[in-house]
Design an enzyme around this catalytic site. Structure first.
Site, PDB file in Angstrom:
ATOM      1  N   GLU A 196      40.775  40.042  36.606  1.00  0.00           N
ATOM      2  CA  GLU A 196      41.011  40.932  35.452  1.00  0.00           C
ATOM      3  C   GLU A 196      41.264  42.372  35.888  1.00  0.00           C
ATOM      4  O   GLU A 196      40.638  43.315  35.380  1.00  0.00           O
ATOM      5  CB  GLU A 196      39.833  40.856  34.476  1.00  0.00           C
ATOM      6  CG  GLU A 196      39.695  39.497  33.844  1.00  0.00           C
ATOM      7  CD  GLU A 196      38.686  39.455  32.696  1.00  0.00           C
ATOM      8  OE1 GLU A 196      37.743  40.255  32.707  1.00  0.00           O
ATOM      9  OE2 GLU A 196      38.845  38.619  31.799  1.00  0.00           O
ATOM     10  N   GLU A 230      40.289  31.361  32.370  1.00  0.00           N
ATOM     11  CA  GLU A 230      39.109  31.623  31.546  1.00  0.00           C
ATOM     12  C   GLU A 230      39.508  31.537  30.083  1.00  0.00           C
ATOM     13  O   GLU A 230      40.574  32.031  29.695  1.00  0.00           O
ATOM     14  CB  GLU A 230      38.525  33.036  31.777  1.00  0.00           C
ATOM     15  CG  GLU A 230      37.883  33.240  33.116  1.00  0.00           C
ATOM     16  CD  GLU A 230      37.247  34.624  33.261  1.00  0.00           C
ATOM     17  OE1 GLU A 230      36.829  35.214  32.245  1.00  0.00           O
ATOM     18  OE2 GLU A 230      37.172  35.090  34.401  1.00  0.00           O
TER      19      GLU A 230
HETATM   20  P1  P53 Z   1      31.162  38.266  28.922  1.00  0.00           P
HETATM   21  C1  P53 Z   1      36.007  41.937  28.666  1.00  0.00           C
HETATM   22  C2  P53 Z   1      37.097  41.396  28.011  1.00  0.00           C
HETATM   23  C3  P53 Z   1      37.590  40.166  28.402  1.00  0.00           C
HETATM   24  C4  P53 Z   1      36.996  39.494  29.457  1.00  0.00           C
HETATM   25  O1  P53 Z   1      32.695  38.016  29.273  1.00  0.00           O
HETATM   26  C5  P53 Z   1      35.934  40.047  30.133  1.00  0.00           C
HETATM   27  C6  P53 Z   1      35.433  41.271  29.739  1.00  0.00           C
HETATM   28  C7  P53 Z   1      34.265  41.861  30.449  1.00  0.00           C
HETATM   29  O2  P53 Z   1      33.103  41.624  29.743  1.00  0.00           O
HETATM   30  O3  P53 Z   1      35.355  39.487  31.223  1.00  0.00           O
HETATM   31  C8  P53 Z   1      35.658  38.176  31.637  1.00  0.00           C
HETATM   32  O4  P53 Z   1      30.394  37.686  30.047  1.00  0.00           O
HETATM   33  C9  P53 Z   1      35.203  38.060  33.075  1.00  0.00           C
HETATM   34  C10 P53 Z   1      33.971  37.224  33.260  1.00  0.00           C
HETATM   35  C11 P53 Z   1      33.119  37.323  32.014  1.00  0.00           C
HETATM   36  C12 P53 Z   1      33.895  36.700  30.864  1.00  0.00           C
HETATM   37  O5  P53 Z   1      35.134  37.333  30.689  1.00  0.00           O
HETATM   38  O6  P53 Z   1      31.045  39.741  28.831  1.00  0.00           O
HETATM   39  O7  P53 Z   1      36.214  37.648  33.972  1.00  0.00           O
HETATM   40  O8  P53 Z   1      33.320  37.628  34.426  1.00  0.00           O
HETATM   41  O9  P53 Z   1      31.870  36.748  32.124  1.00  0.00           O
HETATM   42  C13 P53 Z   1      33.151  36.726  29.554  1.00  0.00           C
HETATM   43  O10 P53 Z   1      30.914  37.555  27.649  1.00  0.00           O
END
Ligand code: P53
Length: 476
Positions: free
Chosen positions: A176, A374
């Protein structure tokens, strides 16, 4: 095509710092994730000056995958995973980041982990830098503000490619990388780039400088990978939140386009090996004088990625306002709520159609294979007395997204390599540091305060996803 390819990579995704724990084991050094405390929705994680006594650092122990990975991978195999996306903690291989030689105990851990995956025919998909750069590089070098970090990263990448080339085919450089477009908040600059801003600093050009060094480092890593073994596939990793105009007013439309420019130019550099002209013009208008050399530009050209990995959780919306005549996008002030979609408990806008839109957007722009690395639904799960977790809401979220992903492949002809839902086993949230923001098919008994047995159990979504995979996406 009637459905997904026969070798479609169904799997799940995690990142080292969010599940491994063992933060000091096997000679591992502290990473940026190790100095972040637990926060909550609306409460930012505190970034402390080193590890301080009396604070709660949820990544230190996480879900103890470091010791339990064999049992966890067995559960992934039971679900039928074809691949498993995780990251290599940079600090296991190079505890401080600037050493000349890697740490053998760290290398051995990932050898064993990848062997365990391959034992079940699960292909490891590996991110090199997923929010876990060595903290030493932050303290001594200022993180990615510093050009020297390019060499440290490339050394790390080279060691990893050489060591694991026969076990890992699919790689990504920076997770990201474009999150740091959100530079007014402290989270993304620190997790992406190890940057702590000083009071009163002009944040924006510093972000562009750091991102430039990362993009050069990524390109050099791609080049090194090809030299070591041409069969390796190295991708970028982009956080895709497509930005819609709130209305069809022409200025709103233009605002949305500018917003997309400002959040996704990173992909242009990764894929095309050069900066888009709109950004160079923007640097000039703003008077940003960045350290971008002719040598850097040559490196970018030689290190274009093989595929585009991306995360998709939500879409955004924006609108033009009278106080912003140039329609510049600022992620902290330009976003508005979309009245047509619902939100999760953490305020993330739920928009399955946005995934189809994103797939088409990437494909139209770049014509490179795409990999959804993801996607998922962070929610509060309730564990019943009999141990079951009825997470129908997660099934609903994922099945709606997979249905749209299928339309993108079947009806729109997008080239999609695979799909790895986020947090296939419950883990520490990156954004908030909470355990209660859960994504998994596998429940982990641990709470926000760190209490719990760490016992693993199958949620309702476990059997559902198993069937999705065995039917190659036919049974949703
Ligand atoms: P969490 C922000 C927006 C989109 C994805 O996020 C993001 C974030 C950062 O928070 O992170 C990604 O755990 C990232 C993972 C993360 C996952 O999305 O905040 O690549 O490490 O855990 C979900 O709910």
């Amino acid at each position: 095509m009637s459905g997904f390819k026969s070798d479609f990579l169904w799997g799940g995704a995690v990142a080292a710092h969010q599940l491994e724990g063992g933060w000091k084991e096997g000679g591992k050094g502290p990473s940026v994730a190790d100095v972040m405390t637990a926060g909550a929705h609306g409460v930012a994680r505190e970034i402390t000056d080193g590890v301080l006594p009396g604070k709660n650092y949820p990544n230190h122990d996480a879900i103890d995958f470091y010791h339990r990975y064999k049992d966890d991978i067995k559960l992934f195999a039971e679900m039928g995973f074809k691949c498993f996306r995780t990251s290599i903690a940079w600090t296991r291989l190079f505890p401080k980041g600037d050493e000349l030689e890697p740490n053998e105990a760290g290398l051995k851990f990932y050898d064993d982990l990848f062997d365990e995956c391959l034992k079940y025919g699960i292909e490891p998909v590996i991110t090199l830098s997923h929010f876990e750069m060595p903290y030493h590089l932050v303290k001594e070098y200022g993180g990615w503000r510093n050009r020297k970090v390019i060499d440290f990263f490339v050394r790390f990448a080279k060691v990893a490619f050489e060591r694991y080339q026969h076990k890992v085919k699919y790689w990504m450089t920076f997770n990201e990388i474009n999150n740091q477009a959100n530079f007014h908040e402290d989270f993304a600059p620190f997790t992406n780039s190890g940057i702590k801003y000083e009071e009163g600093e002009d944040r924006e050009p510093i972000m562009y400088q750091a991102a430039h060094y990362e993009l050069v480092a990524s390109a050099l890593a791609v080049k090194v990978a090809r030299e070591i073994n041409p069969s390796l596939q190295v991708g970028c990793m982009i956080a895709m939140c497509p930005i819609y105009p709130l209305t069809c007013a022409p200025d709103d439309m233009m605002m949305a386009m500018n917003a997309m420019h400002r959040r996704y130019w990173f992909t242009d550099v990764h894929v095309r090996g050069k900066y888009p002209q709109h950004l160079l013009n923007y640097f000039e208008r703003r008077g940003f004088e960045l350290d971008i050399t002719a040598e850097d530009n040559a490196a970018l050209k030689q290190g274009c990625v093989d595929y585009i990995g991306f995360s998709y959780y939500m879409s955004f919306a924006t609108k033009a306002t009278a106080d912003n005549p140039q329609l510049d996008y600022d992620e902290t002030t330009s976003l508005v709520s979309n009245p047509y979609v619902k939100k999760s408990d953490w305020g993330w806008q739920i928009d399955p159609v946005g995934l189809r839109y994103s797939l088409n957007w990437f494909w139209d722009h770049y014509q490179l294979p795409l990999f959804i690395v993801e996607n998922g639904f962070g929610a509060i799960d309730v564990r019943e007395n009999d141990g079951s977790v009825n997470d129908q809401y997660r099934i609903d979220y994922l099945s709606a997204h997979i249905a749209e992903m299928k339309k993108a492949v079947v009806e729109d002809g997008v080239d999609l390599m695979g799909y790895t839902p986020w947090g296939c086993i419950d883990l520490v949230s990156a954004g908030t540091g909470e355990m209660k923001k859960r994504y998994g098919f596998i429940y982990v008994d641990k709470d926000n305060e760190g209490n719990g047995t760490l016992e693993r159990s199958r949620k309702k979504s476990f059997a559902w996803y198993q069937k999705v995979i065995s039917s190659n996406g036919e049974s949703l």
